[in-house]
Design a protein around this motif. Structure first.
Motif: not given
Length: 181
Positions: A105, A109, A112, A138-143
């Motif tokens: 994981s 990350r 990404h 562990d937060g959400q990443l932009p696309t």
């Protein structure tokens, strides 16, 4: 798996309020140079972010950016990583020697974040402080958007098949001979 950085971030000095500048003399290693710097001599606070992203993708894959050409689809390392990401197969990028010894994981990350760093437009790339926060949380990443120096075969009927996306380059060399009087 022995990364060596010799000219990463060729010391450029910015004025206190300056975030971008232009140079007539482009220096560095082409595999790590941001597209705007290699092409037009424009360097910014986001130029090293691009270089860092390339380095992250190299470490994860165990491949060098320069000289990598995928056998099946002729993409360079950045294009290969982009393609795998879009297919939802980023784990295929991971070097076989890392597969058993790392947290997958965290590796996903890292890939990404690496792709966020190599986006074509400097304003789309995150600042290095954000990169550090993204890697450590562990937060959400932009696309990520399409990377710069995405080299690969485009379909003949696609808009990317124009000559500006070709896999050819023109290399020129000038040699000056000094002769004594």
């Amino acid at each position: 798996m022995n990364p060596k950085i010799s000219d990463f971030g060729m010391a450029r000095t910015f004025k206190a309020n300056q975030i971008e500048a232009n140079t007539n003399r482009v220096v560095g290693t082409y595999g790590y140079m941001a597209p705007e710097y290699a092409g037009q001599g424009i360097f910014s606070i986001k130029s090293d972010v691009y270089s860092f992203g390339v380095l992250v993708l190299e470490i994860v894959s165990g491949e060098k950016n320069r000289g990598f050409l995928h056998k099946e689809h002729s993409n360079n390392l950045i294009g290969h990583a982009w393609r795998l990401h879009n297919e939802g197969s980023s784990l295929q990028l991971v070097s076989k020697c890392l597969e058993e010894s790392v947290n997958m994981s965290q590796v996903l990350r890292s890939i990404h974040v690496g792709l966020l760093c190599v986006q074509r437009q400097p304003e789309d790339r995150p600042a290095m402080t954000s990169v550090i926060m993204m890697l450590g949380s562990d937060g959400q990443l932009p696309t990520p958007k399409k990377p710069g120096f995405y080299i690969g075969k485009a379909k003949k009927d696609s808009p990317e098949s124009s000559s500006s996306y070709g896999t050819c380059s023109k290399n020129e060399l000038t040699i000056t001979m000094l002769n004594g009087r």
